[in-house]
Scaffold this active site. Structure first.
Site, PDB file in Angstrom:
ATOM      1  CG  HIS A 178      -2.081  -0.881   1.160  1.00 30.50           C
ATOM      2  ND1 HIS A 178      -2.752  -1.315   2.274  1.00 30.50           N
ATOM      3  CD2 HIS A 178      -2.714  -1.453   0.116  1.00 30.50           C
ATOM      4  CE1 HIS A 178      -3.732  -2.123   1.925  1.00 30.50           C
ATOM      5  NE2 HIS A 178      -3.730  -2.232   0.619  1.00 30.50           N
TER       6      HIS A 178
ATOM      7  CG  HIS B 134      -1.987 -11.065   0.548  1.00 32.48           C
ATOM      8  ND1 HIS B 134      -1.208 -10.623  -0.492  1.00 32.48           N
ATOM      9  CD2 HIS B 134      -3.095 -10.285   0.538  1.00 32.48           C
ATOM     10  CE1 HIS B 134      -1.814  -9.625  -1.100  1.00 32.48           C
ATOM     11  NE2 HIS B 134      -2.966  -9.399  -0.508  1.00 32.48           N
TER      12      HIS B 134
ATOM     13  CG  HIS C  67     -10.135  -7.665  -3.098  1.00 30.18           C
ATOM     14  ND1 HIS C  67     -10.661  -6.407  -3.231  1.00 30.18           N
ATOM     15  CD2 HIS C  67      -8.990  -7.519  -2.368  1.00 30.18           C
ATOM     16  CE1 HIS C  67      -9.869  -5.538  -2.593  1.00 30.18           C
ATOM     17  NE2 HIS C  67      -8.843  -6.194  -2.075  1.00 30.18           N
TER      18      HIS C  67
ATOM     19  CD  GLU D 216      -5.909  -3.114  -2.288  1.00 31.52           C
ATOM     20  OE1 GLU D 216      -6.535  -3.900  -1.559  1.00 31.52           O
ATOM     21  OE2 GLU D 216      -5.194  -2.178  -1.848  1.00 31.52           O
TER      22      GLU D 216
ATOM     23  CG  ASP E 228      -3.175  -6.723  -3.584  1.00 30.63           C
ATOM     24  OD1 ASP E 228      -4.178  -6.107  -4.000  1.00 30.63           O
ATOM     25  OD2 ASP E 228      -3.127  -7.228  -2.447  1.00 30.63           O
TER      26      ASP E 228
ATOM     27  CG  ASP F 111      -7.108  -8.727   0.655  1.00 32.69           C
ATOM     28  OD1 ASP F 111      -6.182  -9.312   0.068  1.00 32.69           O
ATOM     29  OD2 ASP F 111      -7.449  -7.556   0.407  1.00 32.69           O
TER      30      ASP F 111
ATOM     31  CG  HIS G 252      -8.840  -4.646   2.099  1.00 32.25           C
ATOM     32  ND1 HIS G 252      -7.926  -4.409   1.112  1.00 32.25           N
ATOM     33  CD2 HIS G 252      -8.842  -3.538   2.882  1.00 32.25           C
ATOM     34  CE1 HIS G 252      -7.366  -3.250   1.277  1.00 32.25           C
ATOM     35  NE2 HIS G 252      -7.887  -2.690   2.325  1.00 32.25           N
TER      36      HIS G 252
ATOM     37  CE1 TYR H  23      -3.019  -9.309   4.442  1.00 30.15           C
ATOM     38  CE2 TYR H  23      -5.147  -9.470   5.529  1.00 30.15           C
ATOM     39  CZ  TYR H  23      -4.395  -9.420   4.375  1.00 30.15           C
ATOM     40  OH  TYR H  23      -5.017  -9.475   3.158  1.00 30.15           O
TER      41      TYR H  23
HETATM   42 FE1  FEO Z   1      -7.110  -5.718  -0.653  1.00 29.93          FE
HETATM   43 FE2  FEO Z   1      -4.660  -8.004  -1.123  1.00 29.93          FE
HETATM   44  O1  FEO Z   1      -5.802  -6.609  -1.623  1.00 29.93           O
END
Ligand code: FEO
Length: 397
Positions: free
Chosen positions: A23, A226, A79, A81, A83, A164, A145, A193
Site C-alpha cells: 500500500h 496472501h 477482489h 485491488e 495486488d 484478503d 477488504h 495484517y
Molecule cells: Fe485488498 Fe490483497 O488486496
C-alpha cells in the site's frame, strides 16, 4: 512455480520475497508476501484471482506452462485491488472473451481500473458455478477488504478461497501454515495484517465470520490471497478473527512516544513504572513513534487494553511521527480502549492536550487531560509521572 494442492487444485501465484512495503509506504511487510492465485481443473477449468502487475508476464507465462490458456473456462475475481487484478490485462490480451465472475462492485472496480469491456458475470451470495463434479459457491464479503470482496467455496475439495481475509504477509517456500517453523511469527503476521488492514471494518468482519460459522461448511483448507494456506486447524484462524473483530484486548498497555531531548522519554518510562506498580501481570510496551515500525506500534495498540501517546510540544503542536500515528489510529476505529496523553514542554505546552483530544476523536476513552511536565523532569517530577501512571492503571484494575 505451479504447486499442486489437490488433484484438482493448484497454486499459480507469486511469492514476493523482497516486498518490504505494501500500500505504498503505509504497511511494512518485513517477511515479504505472496499473491496467491489458484487454478481449479475439473470438467471445467477456473482461475481464481491473479497477481500484482509487476509480475504479470511471469504469471501468464507460468500459467501457460501448466495449462493452455484457452482451456480456462472462467476467471473468478474475488477482489480487484491491483495486488490481485494486476495481471488481468496481460492475461486478457490472450483470452479476451473469457467470462470474469465477480460481484457487481467488482465489475465497477475492474472497469474503473482497466477501462475494458470484458465479459463480466455478476454473482451474489449463494450463486454457484458448476465445474462438473464439483462446484464453486460465492459468498459476498464486503469490506474484507474492499466493497467488492467475495469468498468462493469449492465443494468436493472443501476449500474456502477467502482472498484478503485470513491472510498474512509472509513469504515462504511452503504453501501451508504447518510447513513453517516460525509459528509465533506467522500468527503475529496474521494479527498485524488484521490490525492494519481489516480492523477498521471489524463490525463487518464479525458479522461475516458469524455467517460463515452458521453455514457449517466443512472446511479442510482456507486459501487466502496472501501468505500461507491454513491447513493444520483452519477453524482456528476463523475463531481468531471472531475475537479480533470484537474489541479485542489482552493484558497489555502500549505507550507510544516521541522525544526531542529525552524529557518525554523519561516521562514515558516513569509512567510505565507506575502502570507496572498497579498491574504487575500486564505487559507494558514502550515504543518510540519516530524509530519503531509504525505498523508494529499499531499492532501493539490493537492488542492492548490501554494506549498512551506522548510528545514534546514543538511549534505549538506535536511531532511529525506522532501526527502520523494519530492519523493512523483514527482510521483503525479502535473500540473499548482507555487512552491518555502526556508530554514535556518549555513554554506554550499544547501538545498533550491536543493529543488527548485526538485520542478521544479516534474513539478511545480518555478521562484525563494530557499530563505535562515542564523542561527536564527532576526526581520529583518523575515521581509525579509514576503516580500519574498508577492512577491511570487503577482504571484498568
Ligand atoms: Fe485488498 Fe490483497 O488486496
Amino acid at each position: 512455480m505451479v504447486k499442486k494442492i489437490t488433484d484438482r487444485v493448484s497454486w499459480v501465484g507469486k511469492t514476493d520475497w523482497e516486498l518490504k512495503r505494501f500500500h505504498g509506504d503505509e504497511l511494512s511487510t518485513d517477511r515479504g508476501s505472496s499473491y496467491n492465485a489458484y487454478l481449479v481443473r475439473d470438467e471445467k477449468t477456473v482461475l481464481i484471482d491473479t497477481v500484482w502487475r509487476p509480475y504479470d508476464r511471469e504469471f501468464v507465462s507460468r500459467l501457460k506452462e501448466t495449462t493452455d490458456l484457452h482451456a480456462i473456462d472462467y476467471i473468478v475475481m474475488q477482489h480487484n485491488e491491483v495486488d490481485h487484478s494486476g495481471a488481468l490485462m496481460e492475461l486478457m490480451r490472450e483470452i479476451p472473451d473469457t467470462p470474469i465472475y465477480c460481484t457487481k462492485k467488482g465489475e465497477a472496480i475492474l472497469r474503473g481500473h482497466y477501462h475494458q469491456n470484458w465479459h463480466f458475470v455478476n454473482v451474489r451470495t449463494g450463486d454457484k458455478l458448476s465445474l462438473g463434479s464439483v462446484e464453486l459457491t460465492f459468498i459476498e464479503a464486503p469490506m474484507l477488504h474492499w466493497p467488492d470482496t467475495m469468498f468462493s467455496y469449492l465443494s468436493g475439495e472443501e476449500i474456502l478461497f477467502s482472498n484478503d481475509a485470513f491472510g498474512q504477509h509472509f513469504a515462504s517456500e511452503s504453501l501451508y501454515d504447518d510447513g513453517v517453523e516460525e509459528q509465533e511469527a506467522l500468527m503475529y503476521e496474521a494479527m498485524k495484517y488484521y490490525a492494519n488492514i481489516l480492523c477498521p471494518f471489524s463490525a463487518m468482519v464479525g458479522r461475516k465470520v458469524k455467517e460463515l460459522q452458521a453455514m457449517q461448511l466443512p472446511i479442510k483448507l482456507i486459501c487466502p490471497s496472501h501468505g500461507l494456506i491454513w491447513r493444520k486447524q483452519p477453524a482456528l484462524i476463523v475463531e481468531k478473527y471472531q475475537q479480533w473483530a470484537d474489541a479485542y484486548q489482552e493484558q497489555r498497555v502500549t505507550i507510544a512516544y516521541d522525544t526531542m531531548w529525552q524529557s518525554t522519554r523519561l516521562m514515558a518510562e516513569a509512567i510505565a513504572d507506575g502502570i507496572r506498580d498497579v498491574l504487575p501481570a500486564y505487559e507494558v510496551k514502550l515504543m518510540n513513534a519516530a524509530k519503531d515500525d509504525k505498523n508494529d506500534i499499531l499492532t501493539e495498540m490493537f492488542r492492548s487494553r490501554a494506549v498512551l501517546v506522548g510528545s514534546p510540544t514543538v511549534n505549538n503542536g506535536y511531532t511529525y511521527a506522532i501526527a502520523g500515528l494519530l492519523e493512523m489510529m483514527k482510521g483503525m476505529k479502535l473500540k473499548k480502549k482507555l487512552g491518555a496523553a502526556f508530554g514535556s514542554y518549555g513554554w506554550s505546552g499544547e501538545a498533550a492536550k491536543q493529543i488527548a483530544e485526538h485520542l478521544a476523536t479516534a474513539g478511545l476513552d480518555v478521562s484525563v487531560e494530557g499530563y505535562r511536565t515542564p523542561w527536564v523532569p527532576d526526581e520529583e517530577a518523575l515521581a509525579q509521572c509514576r503516580a500519574f501512571g498508577q492512577e491511570f492503571a487503577k482504571q484498568l484494575a
